[in-house]
Design a protein around this motif. Structure first.
Motif, PDB file in Angstrom:
ATOM      1  N   GLU A  79      32.882  36.245  46.515  1.00  0.00           N
ATOM      2  CA  GLU A  79      34.223  36.414  47.274  1.00  0.00           C
ATOM      3  C   GLU A  79      35.085  35.278  47.308  1.00  0.00           C
ATOM      4  O   GLU A  79      36.380  35.054  47.858  1.00  0.00           O
ATOM      5  N   LYS A 110      41.126  34.609  39.843  1.00  0.00           N
ATOM      6  CA  LYS A 110      40.853  35.915  40.063  1.00  0.00           C
ATOM      7  C   LYS A 110      40.243  36.668  38.608  1.00  0.00           C
ATOM      8  O   LYS A 110      39.339  37.575  38.883  1.00  0.00           O
ATOM      9  N   LYS A 164      36.571  35.414  39.257  1.00  0.00           N
ATOM     10  CA  LYS A 164      36.077  36.519  40.244  1.00  0.00           C
ATOM     11  C   LYS A 164      35.851  37.882  39.810  1.00  0.00           C
ATOM     12  O   LYS A 164      34.678  38.378  39.929  1.00  0.00           O
ATOM     13  N   ALA A 165      36.643  38.456  38.852  1.00  0.00           N
ATOM     14  CA  ALA A 165      36.624  39.820  38.345  1.00  0.00           C
ATOM     15  C   ALA A 165      35.332  39.711  37.409  1.00  0.00           C
ATOM     16  O   ALA A 165      34.452  40.578  37.146  1.00  0.00           O
ATOM     17  N   ASN A 205      33.849  47.495  44.033  1.00  0.00           N
ATOM     18  CA  ASN A 205      34.439  46.173  43.996  1.00  0.00           C
ATOM     19  C   ASN A 205      34.554  45.478  42.889  1.00  0.00           C
ATOM     20  O   ASN A 205      35.585  44.785  42.792  1.00  0.00           O
ATOM     21  N   LYS A 221      38.243  46.897  41.789  1.00  0.00           N
ATOM     22  CA  LYS A 221      39.463  46.359  42.534  1.00  0.00           C
ATOM     23  C   LYS A 221      39.458  44.720  42.047  1.00  0.00           C
ATOM     24  O   LYS A 221      40.622  44.188  41.985  1.00  0.00           O
ATOM     25  N   ALA A 222      38.572  44.043  41.861  1.00  0.00           N
ATOM     26  CA  ALA A 222      38.433  42.793  41.146  1.00  0.00           C
ATOM     27  C   ALA A 222      39.333  42.544  40.124  1.00  0.00           C
ATOM     28  O   ALA A 222      39.808  41.883  39.497  1.00  0.00           O
ATOM     29  N   ASN A 267      41.423  44.707  38.951  1.00  0.00           N
ATOM     30  CA  ASN A 267      42.671  45.265  38.947  1.00  0.00           C
ATOM     31  C   ASN A 267      43.532  43.920  39.780  1.00  0.00           C
ATOM     32  O   ASN A 267      44.754  43.608  39.629  1.00  0.00           O
ATOM     33  N   ALA A 268      42.895  43.024  40.261  1.00  0.00           N
ATOM     34  CA  ALA A 268      43.550  41.946  41.093  1.00  0.00           C
ATOM     35  C   ALA A 268      43.775  40.690  40.098  1.00  0.00           C
ATOM     36  O   ALA A 268      44.509  39.954  40.402  1.00  0.00           O
ATOM     37  N   ALA A 269      42.868  40.816  39.024  1.00  0.00           N
ATOM     38  CA  ALA A 269      43.110  39.893  37.955  1.00  0.00           C
ATOM     39  C   ALA A 269      43.943  40.023  36.795  1.00  0.00           C
ATOM     40  O   ALA A 269      43.441  41.098  35.921  1.00  0.00           O
ATOM     41  N   ASP A 270      45.128  39.628  36.766  1.00  0.00           N
ATOM     42  CA  ASP A 270      46.143  39.821  35.622  1.00  0.00           C
ATOM     43  C   ASP A 270      45.254  39.517  34.324  1.00  0.00           C
ATOM     44  O   ASP A 270      44.902  38.275  34.221  1.00  0.00           O
ATOM     45  N   TYR A 288      42.614  40.713  32.725  1.00  0.00           N
ATOM     46  CA  TYR A 288      41.135  40.822  32.439  1.00  0.00           C
ATOM     47  C   TYR A 288      41.149  41.864  31.355  1.00  0.00           C
ATOM     48  O   TYR A 288      41.639  42.893  31.381  1.00  0.00           O
TER      49      TYR A 288
END
Length: 187
Positions: free
Chosen positions: A70, A75, A78-79, A101, A104-105, A107-110, A112
């Motif tokens: 976290e 990102k 993290k993913a 989780n 979600k990670a 999708n937050a990382a362009d 991936y």
């Protein structure tokens, strides 16, 4: 100096796991300043000894890995770490929270697309950067693990992914796991 300590802990992690000295490993790992390197150490230990760890130790290492992940700013890193954690857990347990989780990670990382978890430690005094990579197939294992436990959930989670390429890749991995499970012997 911190960088050398981080490298030292990464190098001796396997010795602590072999001797099942998890308390000592945790003490060293928690002294690492980089969240990515700290997560890497906990994930390596979990991957190596997940089934043999006592439940309390396993849950503690999962919690420590999640806390470190976290705190990772990048990102994509993290993913990759979150997917790796979920794939390790799914090898033995079904934990929908870790799967959610990870999605979600992702999708937050362009951008991936199933990248392995990588950390780099720079030693400025030596002008050297040490790189460590782990979890080359974690994205595949993640979706195979979900599919083998809950096909409908695997399909649902795959459709939630962005970009579309990543979603399609997840669907292929999930379908391949089911096909392999139900294929006839000798095929």
């Amino acid at each position: 100096r911190r960088a050398l300590f981080d490298i030292f802990v990464l190098r001796i992690e396997s010795q602590f796991v072999k001797s099942e000295d998890y308390n000592r490993l945790e003490n060293y790992a928690l002294r690492i300043e980089s969240p990515a390197v700290q997560a890497f150490v906990f994930l390596k230990a979990l991957e190596a000894d997940y089934a043999k760890m006592e439940t309390a130790t396993r849950l503690n290492f999962i919690a420590n890995a999640e806390k470190a992940i976290e705190k990772i700013d990048d990102k994509l890193t993290k993913a990759s770490a979150m997917v790796l954690l979920a794939s390790i857990i799914l090898q033995s347990d079904y934990d929908l929270r870790s799967a959610l989780n990870a999605v979600k990670a992702i999708n937050a990382a362009d951008g991936y697309v199933g990248d392995p978890f990588k950390v780099a430690i720079q030693v400025p005094a030596l002008g050297v950067t040490y790189s460590f990579t782990f979890g080359k197939d974690s994205f595949e294992q993640f979706f195979r693990g979900i599919a083998l436990r809950n096909w409908a959930e695997a399909q649902l989670q795959a459709t939630q992914l962005r970009p579309k390429y990543t979603a399609l890749l997840a669907e292929v991995y999930a379908a391949a796991a089911i096909l392999k499970k139900y294929s006839l012997p000798g095929n």
